[in-house]
Design a protein around this motif. Structure first.
Motif, short mmCIF file in Angstrom:
data_model
loop_
_atom_site.label_atom_id
_atom_site.label_comp_id
_atom_site.label_asym_id
_atom_site.label_seq_id
_atom_site.Cartn_x
_atom_site.Cartn_y
_atom_site.Cartn_z
N UNK A 164 33.33 22.25 45.28
CA UNK A 164 34.08 23.05 45.70
C UNK A 164 33.82 24.54 45.41
N UNK A 165 34.15 25.44 46.13
CA UNK A 165 33.83 26.66 45.97
C UNK A 165 34.93 27.43 45.56
N UNK A 166 35.17 28.08 44.45
CA UNK A 166 36.26 28.84 43.97
C UNK A 166 35.91 30.32 43.68
N UNK A 167 36.87 31.24 44.00
CA UNK A 167 36.68 32.59 44.02
C UNK A 167 37.78 32.90 42.90
N UNK A 168 37.35 33.77 42.10
CA UNK A 168 38.53 34.17 41.11
C UNK A 168 38.33 35.85 40.83
N UNK A 169 39.44 36.47 41.06
CA UNK A 169 39.53 37.90 41.37
C UNK A 169 40.42 38.65 40.32
N UNK A 170 39.91 39.63 39.95
CA UNK A 170 40.61 40.87 39.36
C UNK A 170 40.44 41.99 39.77
N UNK A 171 41.64 42.07 40.74
CA UNK A 171 41.67 43.17 41.51
C UNK A 171 41.91 44.61 40.91
N UNK A 172 42.01 45.50 41.76
CA UNK A 172 41.98 47.01 41.13
C UNK A 172 43.51 47.11 40.68
N UNK B 182 32.47 32.14 42.07
CA UNK B 182 32.38 33.37 42.47
C UNK B 182 33.40 34.18 41.70
N UNK B 183 33.10 35.36 40.97
CA UNK B 183 34.01 36.00 40.18
C UNK B 183 33.70 37.32 40.61
N UNK B 184 35.02 37.89 41.04
CA UNK B 184 35.11 39.30 41.65
C UNK B 184 35.82 40.26 40.75
N UNK B 185 35.34 41.17 39.98
CA UNK B 185 35.79 42.02 38.97
C UNK B 185 35.88 43.43 39.83
N UNK B 186 36.70 43.50 40.51
CA UNK B 186 36.96 44.92 41.04
C UNK B 186 36.82 46.26 40.19
N UNK B 187 36.99 46.02 38.56
CA UNK B 187 37.03 47.13 37.94
C UNK B 187 35.63 47.20 37.44
N UNK B 188 34.92 46.26 36.97
CA UNK B 188 33.35 46.52 36.85
C UNK B 188 32.57 46.75 38.08
N UNK C 77 39.12 50.52 40.25
CA UNK C 77 38.50 49.31 41.13
C UNK C 77 38.22 49.44 42.55
N UNK C 78 37.42 48.73 43.08
CA UNK C 78 37.09 48.70 44.33
C UNK C 78 38.33 48.33 45.43
N UNK C 79 38.16 48.65 46.60
CA UNK C 79 39.21 48.62 47.62
C UNK C 79 39.63 47.02 47.88
N UNK C 80 40.58 46.88 48.50
CA UNK C 80 40.95 45.68 48.76
C UNK C 80 40.06 44.98 49.95
N UNK C 81 39.79 45.87 50.77
CA UNK C 81 38.73 45.36 51.90
C UNK C 81 37.33 44.95 51.41
N UNK C 82 36.96 45.71 50.48
CA UNK C 82 35.71 45.49 49.71
C UNK C 82 35.80 44.09 48.72
N UNK C 83 36.90 43.77 48.17
CA UNK C 83 37.14 42.56 47.61
C UNK C 83 37.21 41.34 48.88
N UNK C 84 37.82 41.58 49.82
CA UNK C 84 37.67 40.52 50.82
C UNK C 84 36.15 40.43 51.12
#
Length: 121
Positions: A4-12, A43-49, A69-76
């Motif tokens: 399975x593919x999990x994406x973990x997000x820390x948003x702005x 996949x870890x998306x850390x909007x802060x770093x 942090x990066x924008x919502x659009x960039x996270x997506x």
């Protein structure tokens, strides 16, 4: 075994002090390690770093906040297309608004993937 593919997000986040850098996304690393041991791609998306040192000043209802942090659009854009599961961690107020905006945007593109949100204080 199916991977399975999990994406973990820390948003702005929105913070009151321009020079404060919140270090609260360590839990994503722990969870990512646990999932990898159980045959998940992670996949870890850390909007802060991802944003480096970028800080944007925002005025809202007479209050001043700083956005990191990066924008919502960039996270997506960074979410892999084969994502089966999405986990998001964010501190509570005033950052609840981040989730209310981000989750519907993610669901629009990844409508089959369950999303779990973790608020903390």
């Amino acid at each position: 075994m199916h991977s399975r593919h999990s994406t973990l997000i820390c948003p702005r986040v929105y913070i009151k002090d321009k020079f404060h850098f919140p270090f609260f996304n360590l839990s994503l690393g722990y969870l990512g390690s646990y999932l990898r041991q159980r045959c998940h791609k992670v996949k870890i998306i850390d909007a802060l770093s991802e944003s480096g040192a970028g800080v944007v000043k925002i005025k809202s209802n007479g209050n001043i906040f700083y956005q990191r942090g990066i924008s919502d659009e960039e996270i997506i854009r960074l979410i892999p297309p084969d994502t089966d599961f999405i986990g998001i961690t964010v501190p509570s107020n005033p950052n609840a608004a981040v989730i209310h905006r981000l989750v519907p945007m993610i669901k629009k593109k990844y409508d089959e993937a369950p999303i779990v949100v973790r608020f903390y204080f």
